[in-house]
Design a protein around this motif. Structure first.
Motif, PDB file in Angstrom:
ATOM      1  N   LEU A  50       9.257   7.307 -32.987  1.00 29.49           N
ATOM      2  CA  LEU A  50      10.304   7.931 -33.790  1.00 29.49           C
ATOM      3  C   LEU A  50       9.728   8.725 -34.952  1.00 29.49           C
ATOM      4  CD1 LEU A  50      12.912   5.016 -34.090  1.00 29.49           C
ATOM      5  CD2 LEU A  50      12.736   6.774 -32.318  1.00 29.49           C
ATOM      6  N   VAL A  51       8.579   8.314 -35.446  1.00 28.58           N
ATOM      7  CA  VAL A  51       8.051   8.845 -36.705  1.00 28.58           C
ATOM      8  C   VAL A  51       6.883   9.804 -36.479  1.00 28.58           C
ATOM      9  CG1 VAL A  51       8.784   6.837 -38.024  1.00 28.58           C
ATOM     10  CG2 VAL A  51       6.522   6.855 -36.950  1.00 28.58           C
ATOM     11  N   HIS A  52       6.489  10.462 -37.569  1.00 28.81           N
ATOM     12  CA  HIS A  52       5.302  11.332 -37.640  1.00 28.81           C
ATOM     13  C   HIS A  52       5.496  12.658 -36.890  1.00 28.81           C
ATOM     14  CE1 HIS A  52       2.555   7.551 -38.253  1.00 28.81           C
ATOM     15  NE2 HIS A  52       3.158   7.922 -39.370  1.00 28.81           N
ATOM     16  N   PRO A  53       5.845  13.717 -37.602  1.00 23.27           N
ATOM     17  CA  PRO A  53       5.891  15.038 -36.987  1.00 23.27           C
ATOM     18  C   PRO A  53       4.565  15.391 -36.312  1.00 23.27           C
ATOM     19  CG  PRO A  53       6.901  15.110 -39.155  1.00 23.27           C
ATOM     20  CD  PRO A  53       6.265  13.749 -39.020  1.00 23.27           C
ATOM     21  N   LYS A  54       4.643  16.200 -35.252  1.00 20.71           N
ATOM     22  CA  LYS A  54       3.451  16.471 -34.434  1.00 20.71           C
ATOM     23  C   LYS A  54       2.517  17.512 -35.029  1.00 20.71           C
ATOM     24  CE  LYS A  54       5.223  15.145 -29.879  1.00 20.71           C
ATOM     25  NZ  LYS A  54       5.503  15.605 -28.501  1.00 20.71           N
ATOM     26  N   SER A  55       2.997  18.328 -35.958  1.00 21.01           N
ATOM     27  CA  SER A  55       2.152  19.412 -36.473  1.00 21.01           C
ATOM     28  C   SER A  55       2.512  19.702 -37.925  1.00 21.01           C
ATOM     29  CB  SER A  55       2.358  20.688 -35.637  1.00 21.01           C
ATOM     30  OG  SER A  55       3.671  21.192 -35.834  1.00 21.01           O
ATOM     31  N   GLU A  56       1.650  20.471 -38.596  1.00 19.19           N
ATOM     32  CA  GLU A  56       1.953  20.878 -39.965  1.00 19.19           C
ATOM     33  C   GLU A  56       3.229  21.711 -40.006  1.00 19.19           C
ATOM     34  OE1 GLU A  56      -1.317  22.690 -41.943  1.00 19.19           O
ATOM     35  OE2 GLU A  56      -2.656  20.965 -41.650  1.00 19.19           O
ATOM     36  N   ARG A  57       3.442  22.528 -38.984  1.00 17.79           N
ATOM     37  CA  ARG A  57       4.681  23.314 -38.919  1.00 17.79           C
ATOM     38  C   ARG A  57       5.894  22.392 -38.875  1.00 17.79           C
ATOM     39  NH1 ARG A  57       5.482  26.879 -33.664  1.00 17.79           N
ATOM     40  NH2 ARG A  57       5.650  24.758 -32.837  1.00 17.79           N
ATOM     41  N   ASP A  58       5.776  21.291 -38.140  1.00 12.94           N
ATOM     42  CA  ASP A  58       6.889  20.357 -38.050  1.00 12.94           C
ATOM     43  C   ASP A  58       7.099  19.627 -39.373  1.00 12.94           C
ATOM     44  OD1 ASP A  58       7.381  21.013 -35.381  1.00 12.94           O
ATOM     45  OD2 ASP A  58       5.948  19.524 -34.653  1.00 12.94           O
ATOM     46  N   TYR A  59       6.003  19.324 -40.084  1.00  9.09           N
ATOM     47  CA  TYR A  59       6.157  18.745 -41.412  1.00  9.09           C
ATOM     48  C   TYR A  59       6.840  19.734 -42.354  1.00  9.09           C
ATOM     49  CZ  TYR A  59       3.480  14.379 -40.951  1.00  9.09           C
ATOM     50  OH  TYR A  59       3.061  13.114 -40.621  1.00  9.09           O
ATOM     51  N   PHE A  68       2.716  22.450 -46.626  1.00 14.34           N
ATOM     52  CA  PHE A  68       2.716  20.991 -46.645  1.00 14.34           C
ATOM     53  C   PHE A  68       1.285  20.465 -46.699  1.00 14.34           C
ATOM     54  CE2 PHE A  68       2.699  16.753 -44.840  1.00 14.34           C
ATOM     55  CZ  PHE A  68       3.729  16.150 -45.552  1.00 14.34           C
ATOM     56  N   ASP A  69       1.063  19.564 -47.644  1.00 15.96           N
ATOM     57  CA  ASP A  69      -0.268  19.005 -47.875  1.00 15.96           C
ATOM     58  C   ASP A  69      -0.212  17.509 -47.587  1.00 15.96           C
ATOM     59  OD1 ASP A  69      -2.699  18.100 -48.774  1.00 15.96           O
ATOM     60  OD2 ASP A  69      -2.527  18.951 -50.800  1.00 15.96           O
ATOM     61  N   THR A  70      -0.926  17.079 -46.558  1.00 13.04           N
ATOM     62  CA  THR A  70      -0.883  15.667 -46.164  1.00 13.04           C
ATOM     63  C   THR A  70      -1.557  14.754 -47.192  1.00 13.04           C
ATOM     64  OG1 THR A  70      -2.919  15.951 -44.874  1.00 13.04           O
ATOM     65  CG2 THR A  70      -0.824  16.198 -43.711  1.00 13.04           C
ATOM     66  N   HIS A  71      -2.145  15.330 -48.241  1.00 11.51           N
ATOM     67  CA  HIS A  71      -2.770  14.514 -49.282  1.00 11.51           C
ATOM     68  C   HIS A  71      -2.048  14.657 -50.631  1.00 11.51           C
ATOM     69  CE1 HIS A  71      -6.089  13.446 -46.639  1.00 11.51           C
ATOM     70  NE2 HIS A  71      -6.140  14.713 -46.276  1.00 11.51           N
ATOM     71  N   ASN A  72      -0.903  15.321 -50.613  1.00 12.22           N
ATOM     72  CA  ASN A  72      -0.102  15.479 -51.830  1.00 12.22           C
ATOM     73  C   ASN A  72       0.973  14.390 -51.846  1.00 12.22           C
ATOM     74  OD1 ASN A  72       1.984  16.247 -53.664  1.00 12.22           O
ATOM     75  ND2 ASN A  72       1.294  18.374 -53.580  1.00 12.22           N
ATOM     76  N   PRO A  73       0.907  13.437 -52.800  1.00 12.65           N
ATOM     77  CA  PRO A  73       1.877  12.338 -52.818  1.00 12.65           C
ATOM     78  C   PRO A  73       3.329  12.787 -52.872  1.00 12.65           C
ATOM     79  CG  PRO A  73       0.038  11.849 -54.272  1.00 12.65           C
ATOM     80  CD  PRO A  73      -0.128  13.280 -53.837  1.00 12.65           C
ATOM     81  N   TYR A 117      -4.035   1.439 -38.434  1.00 13.12           N
ATOM     82  CA  TYR A 117      -4.672   2.667 -37.960  1.00 13.12           C
ATOM     83  C   TYR A 117      -4.077   3.872 -38.679  1.00 13.12           C
ATOM     84  CZ  TYR A 117      -6.179  -0.419 -34.225  1.00 13.12           C
ATOM     85  OH  TYR A 117      -6.719  -1.460 -33.534  1.00 13.12           O
ATOM     86  N   ILE A 118      -4.924   4.823 -39.021  1.00 10.27           N
ATOM     87  CA  ILE A 118      -4.468   6.121 -39.513  1.00 10.27           C
ATOM     88  C   ILE A 118      -4.470   7.051 -38.313  1.00 10.27           C
ATOM     89  CG2 ILE A 118      -4.967   8.066 -41.019  1.00 10.27           C
ATOM     90  CD1 ILE A 118      -6.318   6.122 -42.938  1.00 10.27           C
ATOM     91  N   GLY A 124      -6.855  17.790 -36.857  1.00 10.06           N
ATOM     92  CA  GLY A 124      -7.190  17.286 -38.184  1.00 10.06           C
ATOM     93  C   GLY A 124      -6.012  16.822 -39.018  1.00 10.06           C
ATOM     94  N   LEU A 125      -4.794  16.952 -38.514  1.00 10.52           N
ATOM     95  CA  LEU A 125      -3.620  16.468 -39.234  1.00 10.52           C
ATOM     96  C   LEU A 125      -3.612  14.945 -39.222  1.00 10.52           C
ATOM     97  CD1 LEU A 125      -0.812  17.133 -40.515  1.00 10.52           C
ATOM     98  CD2 LEU A 125       0.130  16.916 -38.204  1.00 10.52           C
ATOM     99  N   VAL A 126      -3.350  14.326 -40.383  1.00 11.67           N
ATOM    100  CA  VAL A 126      -3.239  12.873 -40.458  1.00 11.67           C
ATOM    101  C   VAL A 126      -1.854  12.505 -40.971  1.00 11.67           C
ATOM    102  CG1 VAL A 126      -5.686  12.343 -40.686  1.00 11.67           C
ATOM    103  CG2 VAL A 126      -4.361  12.923 -42.728  1.00 11.67           C
ATOM    104  N   HIS A 127      -1.361  11.360 -40.526  1.00 11.54           N
ATOM    105  CA  HIS A 127      -0.011  10.911 -40.867  1.00 11.54           C
ATOM    106  C   HIS A 127      -0.118   9.825 -41.933  1.00 11.54           C
ATOM    107  CE1 HIS A 127       1.270  13.144 -37.361  1.00 11.54           C
ATOM    108  NE2 HIS A 127       0.487  12.420 -36.592  1.00 11.54           N
TER     109      HIS A 127
END
Length: 253
Positions: A50-59, A68-73, A117-118, A124-127
């Motif tokens: 159900l969770v975690h968009p598949k790409s930066e575009r999806d985020y 969208f920055d996967t390291h920006n809180p 697990y991460i 290179g996209l991480v959730h």
């Protein structure tokens, strides 16, 4: 005879999931089950993740953040809140017809619950949005409890619905699972697993099928991670739990 509608991996694309459920006459304008679902005549199966968009575009689409920055809180908090709101809506939908709405536990859902697990993509996209150790936030406890109750498979007679494959080892998302090439390739390399498991038909997700749902009539299974291609699976199962294979079809919406 009951009609089963099975929907592939969501990956936070709830807009497409709701569109598919509407096309299948499974949800009304208030995001509640329709009369056929309430009565049990229609059975809904969501195959997991159900969770975690598949790409930066999806985020970006989920959060509205152009970069969208996967390291920006702040970005992670927004991604978590948007997903939690949709999970809340889906929880309400299932609670209105728990006998007819089945949601399986995918490996991404399990990762959110257990934090072992991460997960990420080959690009290179991480959730991290639900990982407090990396700037994210925990999923609210009531949603964690709900997701923690998801089964790892659904059996209806000799028909199986599971997130990955018919193999029991593929229902446990551990080091062996993530190191096992077969989780993504079994349906091409060893499709006979379905028959070897004593199944009449199997329905699986986990591996995205670019051209839409893959129906293998010879080996009697379907790969349905295809919401991005706007397809869901429809099949008829009789009272004995046997699938009417001539009535299995990919449905565009």
């Amino acid at each position: 005879m009951h009609k089963f509608m099975a929907f592939g991996d969501v990956h936070a694309d709830f807009e497409t999931l709701w569109a598919a459920l509407r096309a299948a006459s499974c949800v009304d304008g208030s995001y509640l089950p329709t009369a056929p679902v309430q009565s049990g005549l229609f059975q809904v199966v969501i195959i997991g993740d159900l969770v975690h968009p598949k790409s930066e575009r999806d985020y970006t689409r989920l959060t509205g953040q152009q970069d969208f920055d996967t390291h920006n809180p702040e970005h992670l908090l927004l991604a978590a809140r948007r997903q939690a709101a949709q999970l809340e809506r889906l929880r309400t939908y299932q609670a209105a017809a728990p006998h007819a709405v089945h949601i399986l536990l995918g490996n991404h859902d399990d990762a959110v619950l257990n934090g072992s697990y991460i997960l990420g993509t080959s690009g290179g996209l991480v959730h991290l949005e639900f990982d407090p150790g990396h700037g994210g936030v925990l999923l609210p406890e009531h949603l964690r409890t709900w997701m923690g109750g998801f089964p790892r498979e659904l059996r209806v007679g000799a028909v199986q619905f599971a997130h990955v494959s018919p193999l029991p080892a593929h229902t446990h998302y551990d080091d062996l699972f993530y190191g096992d090439r077969s989780t993504k390739h079994w349906f091409r390399d060893t499709p006979e697993y379905v028959a070897m498991s004593g199944l009449e038909f199997g329905v699986y997700g986990h591996t995205q099928i670019e051209d839409g749902i893959l129906l293998d009539g010879v080996h009697r299974f379907a790969m349905i991670d295809a919401l991005h291609a706007r397809e869901y699976l429809e099949l008829m199962i009789d009272e004995s739990g046997a699938a009417a294979l001539q009535a299995v079809r990919a449905v565009p919406f």
